[in-house]
Design an enzyme around this catalytic site. Structure first.
Site, PDB file in Angstrom:
ATOM      1  N   ARG A  20      -5.994   7.360  17.983  1.00 32.47           N
ATOM      2  CA  ARG A  20      -7.207   6.785  16.825  1.00 32.47           C
ATOM      3  C   ARG A  20      -7.889   6.046  17.648  1.00 32.47           C
ATOM      4  NH1 ARG A  20      -9.876   8.418  11.508  1.00 32.47           N
ATOM      5  NH2 ARG A  20      -7.856   9.170  10.773  1.00 32.47           N
ATOM      6  N   PHE A  70      -7.649   1.523  11.892  1.00 29.31           N
ATOM      7  CA  PHE A  70      -6.681   1.889  12.360  1.00 29.31           C
ATOM      8  C   PHE A  70      -6.444   2.258  13.757  1.00 29.31           C
ATOM      9  CE2 PHE A  70      -3.038   4.885  12.376  1.00 29.31           C
ATOM     10  CZ  PHE A  70      -2.065   4.320  11.747  1.00 29.31           C
ATOM     11  N   GLN A 109       1.025  -1.155  -0.133  1.00 28.43           N
ATOM     12  CA  GLN A 109       0.306  -0.219   0.142  1.00 28.43           C
ATOM     13  C   GLN A 109       1.158   1.580  -0.006  1.00 28.43           C
ATOM     14  OE1 GLN A 109      -2.378  -2.139   3.460  1.00 28.43           O
ATOM     15  NE2 GLN A 109      -3.663  -0.063   2.857  1.00 28.43           N
ATOM     16  N   ARG A 158      -7.347  -1.766   8.646  1.00 31.73           N
ATOM     17  CA  ARG A 158      -8.784  -0.664   8.384  1.00 31.73           C
ATOM     18  C   ARG A 158      -9.522  -0.385   9.770  1.00 31.73           C
ATOM     19  NH1 ARG A 158     -13.227  -3.673   3.983  1.00 31.73           N
ATOM     20  NH2 ARG A 158     -13.588  -1.892   3.224  1.00 31.73           N
ATOM     21  N   GLU A 217       0.529  -2.021   4.574  1.00 28.28           N
ATOM     22  CA  GLU A 217       1.395  -0.135   4.871  1.00 28.28           C
ATOM     23  C   GLU A 217       2.608  -0.108   4.817  1.00 28.28           C
ATOM     24  OE1 GLU A 217      -1.741   2.275   7.264  1.00 28.28           O
ATOM     25  OE2 GLU A 217       0.053   3.340   6.819  1.00 28.28           O
ATOM     26  N   PHE A 241      -5.686  -3.823   3.259  1.00 24.22           N
ATOM     27  CA  PHE A 241      -6.752  -3.569   4.588  1.00 24.22           C
ATOM     28  C   PHE A 241      -5.836  -3.224   5.585  1.00 24.22           C
ATOM     29  CE2 PHE A 241      -7.903  -7.880   2.622  1.00 24.22           C
ATOM     30  CZ  PHE A 241      -9.646  -7.214   1.793  1.00 24.22           C
ATOM     31  N   GLU A 268     -12.655   2.877   5.188  1.00 22.21           N
ATOM     32  CA  GLU A 268     -12.580   2.241   6.495  1.00 22.21           C
ATOM     33  C   GLU A 268     -13.591   2.354   7.413  1.00 22.21           C
ATOM     34  OE1 GLU A 268      -9.118   5.068   7.060  1.00 22.21           O
ATOM     35  OE2 GLU A 268      -8.306   3.083   8.284  1.00 22.21           O
ATOM     36  N   THR A 325      -4.041  11.090  10.697  1.00 23.62           N
ATOM     37  CA  THR A 325      -3.294  11.881  11.663  1.00 23.62           C
ATOM     38  C   THR A 325      -2.158  12.946  12.141  1.00 23.62           C
ATOM     39  OG1 THR A 325      -3.645  10.269  13.491  1.00 23.62           O
ATOM     40  CG2 THR A 325      -5.684  11.204  13.242  1.00 23.62           C
TER      41      THR A 325
END
Lengths: 766, 459
Positions: free
Chosen positions: A311, A345, A198, A343, A233, A229, A719, A449
């Site tokens: 988060r 996070f 990703q 997904r 990352e 998903f 998400e 964020t």
């Protein structure tokens, strides 16, 4: 205009014919080596002795690497430089890569790995949240605490109070395509890497660091992933680095893909959480004070755990206005896989904590949980202040709040009240099977964020035959990003989609990209592409205006042609005229999200550009003899703003719901007391199967444009729908609650075993 | 050895085949047909699904645990062979595009093949046909919509053609690979080669190769022993040959033992049922195999054979202890016979997921009631001990006593005499014993007419 049309995925025809190419499908270059990691068999300790002689002499083996054989530490971390590619003799989790084998085939490499002999000096691992707390094992200097008002005082002085706790399990991504990378050495020490990632820029950055070469010497290409998903990352870094190191040192291409069991054992998953809550509220269930303590099990390395835990705090009160809040977050370091992005996070865990409070408060007061939820919504009638000036616990004003109206609409469209009565009637007559029905909202903040990540670039070429080459920094993992962005480009030039070629994400075309994550793909890349297209379109318009002696604003693009009102030529002719007029038909585009300002240490500011909303109602039936259950029906109303592509958006919502329901029901990660993950394949780790989707499954889009100036006023969709799965857990709680007087206190995942235990708890409370 | 089969309509003959090379690896690595995907390499995700057709018809199978010699004389279609040679898409492919049935696309080829197989077999139970195909993106709804839409369309000619073109050339064997053509041949061969590994459907042995990376020195493929793949009604009952695949067992017991058939529907996906054999599920001696509990509850007889010597025993006697069965070197399971009886059996399979999941507990209850009292009780469990085991103390507590709530109380303490289950990743010991006890309550409530299955409730 192609925007807003329900067009199929751009690669749908390639998918159904088996011709869509994933990393492992790229024709293997001549002489390609295949890699496999040898994994640690203990969770904590050091390597006493390592004997790889048999591995080295196994058939097909070309090379074996330990940490000392690597050119650098080959760090794989996306954050804290704490993940050496191979163990430096210290072992931090069971499954940690210890050595690397290159062989002439995938199978030969795996077989050679099995011949290694390693002895360890074991330490007692820190596995659980309790063990980590006891040992003081955590990331950052201590718990992070955000406050608004005086929660403790408000709870103490409230007419009603309760305390509780929920355990929330992790989740394996189970992307159908496992992690994979292929490195092909280029002239002069350069490296080309194909990666299922990703985040191509991160792969480029980490490979360059590992090989100690500049980023310009590494090119990363990603055409598509077979699902991500969040699991791709940062978790693809190790494979790409390993391939690049082997390719550099042997001069041969190198490919690596994890066997599914290795994928489970090596890579990080969703963070499991424990959330403790204290709530003070009035007789109608309206919250006056609320305190959460969130414990996140982060695993052995930092990875993305800090922003994930942030988060979880940001979504700790979901869609509700709470005047006094205290959120304390512990980021615990354990000898397990390093938990990572997935997904939502951290948002889903935080949000579930709040929905649990709503459920518990309603049960405590014997009120309808939906009414309690509505009474606590931002902007609800009972609140003293209007929604527009109400702020989240972190001080962001809620300028637009759609859930009040959306909830009313869903209650209506799903016939919610009549079905509540029907469920009650059923439960009064049925001895074994109990039904439950619950409605939960989702309010999800959109933006990274880490504010600087909210940027994107694009590169668009118009060729002299009028065909268009489209590239941007986002990656395609099934979400339909490429199609949405192509729809934007087609709309800007007024051409059909057949005119546009969507090309693989490539660090040589668009540099310094952010991960395709945080649902931001189409928001960011759509805007960047729009900017690039408009630059070219304006140049074309200026040139044609000059040729035709009309003002530029008379030039219009549409129906694959260009006109000034009198003359009309095809888009291809226009392109040719511009080319002949020596007009640049290539442009980059760039976008950065406005209005963001965020101080994560204080927990104050505006971390999000806007919120995406949704509301869902799920009905379940529970077997009180075994704890088995089924989802009978789900109704979802979801806000995608002015949808760029309703078909793709509905696909995200349906898929997100089922994935979210899986997280909270059948998907159970079980580690044994040695720290070995026992559920490491689809035989033991159960994601939803076809028949697990609800029998009746109604998904609708909320009709409303984004108030913020996003790409065609759409909203991000990746998400937010995942969290509709929470309504399933709450429906299970509702069904179990009908068995007696006690509160179900249902932890997640609510496996049949946990549901049956809850049934017994509820029945036994007098 | 040599193997000949049709691949996407074209005859392929392979010489000198390693017997444990999987079809998936061969398709991808040798043939360059990369449409068939590896998702799990153990037959649980369906990304590698291919269509295999022989005289019995078309079946979906998992290519990742299918060895090349098992394909001899059959027709294989991969996703690349679903559209016509001129590029015309199969109706399921068209429908998948139109109904947005693919997102990341990685599971899609497997779904397309499973859907096309159900399509050619005119099977409309889409949830069952697709139970062995995992999708992580779509939530399945659009895929089922596509399957429903495609059903209206005719089976394309190029799919029908496979059966007409089938040929079974003579086998050419060399090396430590055997493909006996009959039970007699097998009996002789296995007596001489008792160390060889028997391979029927390879749903278990396949994982020895793909996951445990075991080297199988000598193998005997059973798929050509047609005489061991027969189902016949005998004076003693329904005799099912060891080589009968579970899809055929399901059909054979469907009208006779309804609950057993329903359990088979759930115990494996279409791909697994089409490969796995009843003999394999018994012979491997797993304590969590799902066939032994119902077969024991039905009073089934196991037929073993060593050369010309045949033995019979009640199935439960075969399982001595964990990892140990009453089977001599060179002896093999030839058949199992279910005595005819009224359909009183209920099978309760308890797992985290309904479809294609290994049982935490599998209980089979076969209780006859005369004049309100229990006249016969055969109760057997998987997942509760080191072997599939009868609940003898529970049976004894019930026998001769009234079939009422009192029966549950009477049997209460007997459960712990019969079973001391373990805790593992599937369930805790406490849950297992409690849920097992509740199964008896469920059986009684069933008899009293209560609705007890969540699978039968509609929204």
């Amino acid at each position: 205009m192609s925007v807003a049309k329900p067009l199929p995925h751009d690669a749908a025809r390639l998918h159904v014919t088996g011709s869509a190419r994933y990393v492992d499908d790229i024709p293997t270059p001549a002489g390609c080596l295949h890699l496999a990691f040898g994994l640690a068999e203990i969770a904590s300790g050091t390597i006493a002795r390592i004997d790889l002689d048999q591995t080295r002499s196994a058939p097909g083996v070309v090379g074996v690497w330990c940490a000392k054989d690597l050119p650098t530490d080959c760090d794989c971390s996306p954050s804290a430089h704490d993940e050496p590619l191979l163990s430096d003799d210290s072992i931090h989790y069971l499954g940690q890569p210890v050595f690397l084998v290159a062989a002439t085939s995938h199978l030969a490499a795996r077989k050679a790995v099995a011949l290694a002999s390693i002895t360890y000096e074991e330490r007692k691992p820190i596995l659980s949240i309790d063990e980590a707390l006891e040992a003081g094992s955590h990331f950052e200097e201590g718990p992070r605490i955000w406050q608004k008002g005086d929660a403790e005082q408000a709870i103490q002085s409230a007419p009603h109070r309760l305390d509780g706790e929920i355990e929330i399990g992790g989740q394996e991504h189970f992307y159908l395509e496992g992690q994979a990378a292929l490195a092909v050495p280029q002239e002069g020490g350069d490296m080309l890497v194909h990666s299922s990632t990703q985040h191509p820029t991160e792969i480029q950055h980490k490979v360059a660091h590992a090989l100690d070469i500049p980023m310009h010497a590494v090119r990363v290409e990603t055409r598509r992933m077979g699902g991500g998903f969040g699991g791709k990352e940062s978790q693809g870094n190790a494979l790409a680095i390993a391939c690049a190191v082997v390719a550099l040192q042997t001069g041969k291409p190198a490919k690596m893909r994890y066997d599914r069991d290795d994928d489970f054992m090596v890579t990080g998953k969703r963070h499991d959480f424990r959330i403790h809550y204290s709530a003070g509220f009035d007789a109608k269930g309206r919250l006056q004070g609320l305190a959460f303590t969130q414990y996140a099990r982060c695993g052995w390395a930092q990875d993305l755990s800090l922003p994930v835990a942030d988060r979880a705090m940001l979504h700790a009160t979901n869609a509700y206005f709470v005047p006094n809040v205290r959120i304390e977050s512990h980021r615990l370091k354990t000898n397990t896989q390093s938990a990572t992005a997935f997904r939502g996070f951290g948002g889903p865990q935080g949000m579930l904590g709040m929905e649990r409070v709503m459920d518990h408060v309603a049960h405590h007061l014997d009120l309808d949980p939906t009414a309690v939820r509505q009474a606590n919504y931002f902007g609800s009638d009972q609140n003293a202040v209007p929604a527009a000036v109400q702020t989240t616990p972190y001080g962001q004003p809620v300028e637009e709040f759609a859930l009040g109206e959306m909830t009313k609409a869903l209650i209506e469209s799903s016939d919610f009240k009549a079905r509540q009565d029907a469920v009650r009637a059923w439960n009064e007559t049925q001895p074994v099977l109990k039904k439950g029905l619950a409605l939960t909202p989702v309010m999800f903040g959109i933006s990274f964020t880490l504010t600087h990540l909210n940027q994107a670039g694009a590169l668009v070429h118009v060729y002299q035959d009028g065909s268009i080459h489209l590239n941007h920094g986002g990656t395609e993992m099934g979400q339909g990003l490429f199609q949405k962005v192509a729809q934007v480009a087609a709309s800007r030039f007024g051409v059909g989609l057949e005119t546009i070629k969507i090309t693989a994400t490539d660090t040589a075309k668009v540099p310094n990209t952010s991960a395709t994550a945080a649902s931001s793909g189409s928001d960011l890349n759509g805007m960047a592409v729009l900017a690039a297209c408009d630059t070219i379109r304006n140049r074309m318009a200026d040139h044609l205006a000059q040729l035709w002696q009309v003002p530029s604003d008379k030039i219009a693009f549409g129906d694959t042609s260009v006109t000034d009102g009198n003359r009309t030529i095809s888009f291809a002719e226009a392109a040719k005229l511009c080319y002949e007029g020596r007009i640049s038909l290539s442009s980059t585009g760039f976008y950065r999200t406005p209005k963001l300002e965020w101080d994560r240490l204080r927990g104050q500011g505006r971390p999000f550009f806007y919120f995406a909303y949704g509301v869902s109602a799920s009905e379940v039936v529970v077997d009180t003899l075994s704890g088995e259950y089924r989802i009978l029906r789900a109704d979802i109303l979801h806000d995608c703003g002015a949808s760029l592509n309703p078909a793709l958006d509905i696909g995200q919502i349906e898929g997100g719901f089922v994935q979210g329901a899986g997280w909270l029901t059948t998907e159970e990660l079980v580690w044994d007391d040695k720290g070995r993950l026992r559920t490491h394949a689809p035989s033991t780790y159960k994601i939803p199967a076809c028949s697990d989707r609800p029998d009746v499954f109604n998904v609708a889009l909320w009709d409303g444009a984004n108030q913020e100036d996003t790409i065609y006023r759409s909203k991000a969709v990746g998400e937010p729908p995942f969290m509709h799965g929470i309504s399933v857990l709450m429906a299970l709680s509702d069904a179990v609650a009908s068995c007696g007087r006690g509160y179900p206190d249902l932890n997640a995942p609510a496996t049949p075993e946990r549901v049956l235990a809850a049934v017994r708890r509820v029945q036994n409370e007098l | 050895m040599d193997t000949t089969f049709l691949l996407n309509g074209e005859s392929v003959t392979l010489t000198g085949v390693e017997p444990t090379v999987t079809l998936l690896d061969w398709l991808r690595d040798v043939r360059g047909l990369t449409g068939t995907k590896e998702g799990c390499n153990e037959g649980d995700c369906g990304a590698c699904t291919v269509m295999v057709t022989d005289a019995r018809g078309a079946r979906a199978l998992n290519a990742c645990i299918l060895f090349l010699p098992q394909l001899h004389g059959k027709a294989v279609r991969t996703v690349e062979g679903m559209s016509s040679p001129d590029g015309t898409l199969h109706p399921v492919q068209e429908a998948m595009i139109e109904h947005h049935g693919s997102q990341c696309g990685f599971c899609t080829p497997g779904f397309v093949v499973s859907m096309a197989t159900a399509h050619v077999n005119r099977d409309q139970n889409h949830d069952d046909a697709l139970a062995g195909n995992l999708c992580r993106c779509t939530g399945y709804a659009p895929i089922v919509r596509a399957a429903q839409a495609a059903f209206e369309h005719d089976v394309p000619a190029w799919i029908k053609d496979d059966v007409a073109t089938l040929k079974t050339p003579a086998l050419s064997l060399s090396g430590p690979v055997h493909v006996p053509q009959s039970a007699d041949e097998l009996a002789d061969l296995y007596a001489r080669r008792p160390e060889a590994t028997l391979i029927a459907g390879a749903t278990d042995v396949g994982l020895w190769v793909t996951k445990q990376l075991r080297q199988l020195d000598e193998v005997i493929f059973l798929n050509q022993c047609q005489d061991m793949a027969q189902i016949e009604q005998t004076p003693d009952g329904l005799r099912i040959g060891a080589g009968v695949t579970m899809d055929r067992v399901l059909k054979a017991v469907q009208g006779k033992y309804t609950s057993y058939a329903e359990m088979i529907r759930r115990y494996g996906s279409a791909q697994v049922r089409a490969a796995a054999t009843i003999g394999g599920n018994i012979a491997n001696g797993s304590p969590i195999g799902d066939n032994p509990p119902p077969l024991i509850a039905l009073g089934a007889t196991l037929h073993l054979r060593y050369r010309e010597t045949r033995r019979e025993m009640p199935l439960e006697a075969f399982f001595i202890e964990y990892g140990k069965q009453d089977r001599h070197p060179g002896e093999f399971v030839e058949a199992v016979t279910i005595p005819d009886q009224p359909d009183r059996m209920q099978v309760y399979k308890l797992s985290k997921r309904f479809d294609q999941d290994i049982s935490a507990v599998c209980g089979a209850f076969n209780i006859a009631v005369e004049d309100g009292a229990v006249s016969q009780a055969r109760i057997a469990f998987g997942g509760m001990a080191g072997v599939p085991k009868r609940a003898e103390a529970v049976e004894a507590a019930l026998l001769g006593h009234p079939w009422t709530d009192d029966a549950l109380v009477r049997a209460w303490d007997a459960w712990e005499q019969d079973f001391a289950p373990l805790s593992d990743m599937r369930a805790s010991a406490e849950y297992r014993i409690f849920a097992a006890r509740n199964m008896l309550s469920r059986y009684l409530l069933n008899d009293l007419g209560a609705q007890t299955s969540v699978l039968e409730v509609q929204a």
